[in-house]
Design a protein around this motif. Structure first.
Motif, PDB file in Angstrom:
ATOM      1  N   HIS A 129       0.826  -1.210   0.000  1.00  0.00           N
ATOM      2  CA  HIS A 129       0.000   0.000   0.000  1.00  0.00           C
ATOM      3  C   HIS A 129       0.861   1.261   0.000  1.00  0.00           C
ATOM      4  CE1 HIS A 129      -3.271   2.720   0.974  1.00  0.00           C
ATOM      5  NE2 HIS A 129      -2.650   3.077   2.083  1.00  0.00           N
ATOM      6  N   GLN A 130       1.887   1.281   0.842  1.00  0.00           N
ATOM      7  CA  GLN A 130       2.732   2.469   0.921  1.00  0.00           C
ATOM      8  C   GLN A 130       3.554   2.676  -0.344  1.00  0.00           C
ATOM      9  OE1 GLN A 130       4.837   2.192   4.668  1.00  0.00           O
ATOM     10  NE2 GLN A 130       3.029   2.791   5.819  1.00  0.00           N
ATOM     11  N   VAL A 131       4.020   1.599  -0.960  1.00  0.00           N
ATOM     12  CA  VAL A 131       4.763   1.711  -2.219  1.00  0.00           C
ATOM     13  C   VAL A 131       3.844   2.253  -3.316  1.00  0.00           C
ATOM     14  CG1 VAL A 131       5.848   0.337  -4.063  1.00  0.00           C
ATOM     15  CG2 VAL A 131       6.524  -0.009  -1.678  1.00  0.00           C
ATOM     16  N   ASN A 142      -0.927   4.353   6.605  1.00  0.00           N
ATOM     17  CA  ASN A 142      -1.272   2.969   6.927  1.00  0.00           C
ATOM     18  C   ASN A 142      -2.748   2.633   6.754  1.00  0.00           C
ATOM     19  OD1 ASN A 142       1.364   2.193   7.791  1.00  0.00           O
ATOM     20  ND2 ASN A 142       1.034   3.440   9.606  1.00  0.00           N
ATOM     21  N   VAL A 143      -3.533   3.566   6.249  1.00  0.00           N
ATOM     22  CA  VAL A 143      -4.971   3.358   6.119  1.00  0.00           C
ATOM     23  C   VAL A 143      -5.281   2.785   4.738  1.00  0.00           C
ATOM     24  CG1 VAL A 143      -7.240   4.450   6.184  1.00  0.00           C
ATOM     25  CG2 VAL A 143      -5.427   5.228   7.722  1.00  0.00           C
ATOM     26  N   ILE A 144      -5.838   1.588   4.752  1.00  0.00           N
ATOM     27  CA  ILE A 144      -6.140   0.878   3.508  1.00  0.00           C
ATOM     28  C   ILE A 144      -7.646   0.825   3.313  1.00  0.00           C
ATOM     29  CG2 ILE A 144      -6.034  -1.373   2.347  1.00  0.00           C
ATOM     30  CD1 ILE A 144      -3.370  -1.848   3.711  1.00  0.00           C
ATOM     31  N   GLU A 145      -8.072   1.128   2.094  1.00  0.00           N
ATOM     32  CA  GLU A 145      -9.494   1.011   1.762  1.00  0.00           C
ATOM     33  C   GLU A 145      -9.799  -0.475   1.559  1.00  0.00           C
ATOM     34  OE1 GLU A 145     -11.069   3.924  -1.134  1.00  0.00           O
ATOM     35  OE2 GLU A 145      -9.048   4.783  -1.035  1.00  0.00           O
ATOM     36  N   TYR A 146     -10.689  -0.953   2.363  1.00  0.00           N
ATOM     37  CA  TYR A 146     -11.028  -2.372   2.390  1.00  0.00           C
ATOM     38  C   TYR A 146     -11.518  -2.854   1.021  1.00  0.00           C
ATOM     39  CZ  TYR A 146     -12.768  -6.630   4.653  1.00  0.00           C
ATOM     40  OH  TYR A 146     -12.998  -7.927   5.041  1.00  0.00           O
ATOM     41  N   GLY A 147     -12.277  -2.041   0.338  1.00  0.00           N
ATOM     42  CA  GLY A 147     -12.841  -2.409  -0.955  1.00  0.00           C
ATOM     43  C   GLY A 147     -11.806  -2.572  -2.061  1.00  0.00           C
ATOM     44  N   ARG A 148     -10.607  -2.043  -1.872  1.00  0.00           N
ATOM     45  CA  ARG A 148      -9.554  -2.160  -2.887  1.00  0.00           C
ATOM     46  C   ARG A 148      -8.775  -3.471  -2.768  1.00  0.00           C
ATOM     47  NH1 ARG A 148      -6.228   2.879  -4.147  1.00  0.00           N
ATOM     48  NH2 ARG A 148      -6.231   1.785  -6.122  1.00  0.00           N
ATOM     49  N   LEU A 149      -9.048  -4.216  -1.722  1.00  0.00           N
ATOM     50  CA  LEU A 149      -8.375  -5.497  -1.538  1.00  0.00           C
ATOM     51  C   LEU A 149      -9.119  -6.579  -2.309  1.00  0.00           C
ATOM     52  CD1 LEU A 149      -7.808  -5.350   2.327  1.00  0.00           C
ATOM     53  CD2 LEU A 149      -6.136  -4.846   0.542  1.00  0.00           C
TER      54      LEU A 149
END
Length: 182
Positions: A129-131, A142-149
């Motif tokens: 995610h950070q890259v 560090n915040v990831i959108e759940y729907g993008r996984l």
């Protein structure tokens, strides 16, 4: 608690080993210290549902997000630190602590396996995610959108968070924190 994660970066490494040994000796005699650490870990437990709406400075509100660090890596690191201190394991990285705890107390090897798997998954998601953000010229966070996984990643992420909850619950049970309302 992070002050316990020190490492030698220059100079005489035996000073670091000596200090770590001294801390282990002090902690071993202080059940109260370990109990208070356990209380902090249990009180900082994330809710069962990992999704939430989060506002980031300079960003729109992100619906259905998860903070990989605050919700996953931090409680996992704290749990590994507590287990290591309780067993006088001197390692200072989370992965090394988990491996050493598993070797020293085979009774928690299954729990350590879950911790290792969760740690690996969370770190992979965080780094990827950070890259990706860095590649877009955005500030990494560090915040990831759940729907993008992917559905597989969401499944494994749910399993990782369930494992973390079990680990924190085991700590609370071991230190009898439910008796005092934690």
């Amino acid at each position: 608690l992070k002050f316990l994660d020190f490492r030698a970066v220059a100079g005489d490494e035996t000073l670091t080993e000596s200090l770590r040994g001294h801390i282990m000796m002090l902690v071993k005699r202080q059940d109260e210290f370990l109990s208070r650490m356990a209380t902090l870990i249990a009180r900082n437990r994330q809710p069962s549902g990992i999704l939430r709406v989060l506002r980031l400075p300079g960003h729109l509100s992100l619906e259905k997000t998860v903070d990989i660090s605050a919700s996953g890596l931090e409680p996992l690191t704290d749990a590994a630190r507590l287990l290591a201190l309780a067993l006088a394991v001197p390692e200072s990285t989370t992965k090394d602590r988990i491996v050493a705890v598993s070797k020293k107390d085979p009774g928690v090897s299954r729990q350590c396996d879950e911790m290792s798997e969760a740690l690996e998954l969370l770190l992979q998601l965080q780094i990827r995610h950070q890259v990706e953000l860095f590649g877009k010229g955005e500030v990494p966070h560090n915040v990831i959108e759940y729907g993008r996984l992917s559905s597989s990643e969401r499944h494994h992420l749910r399993e990782a968070f369930q494992a973390i909850h079990r680990i924190v619950d085991n700590i609370a049970d071991h230190y009898r924190l439910r008796l005092i309302g934690v």
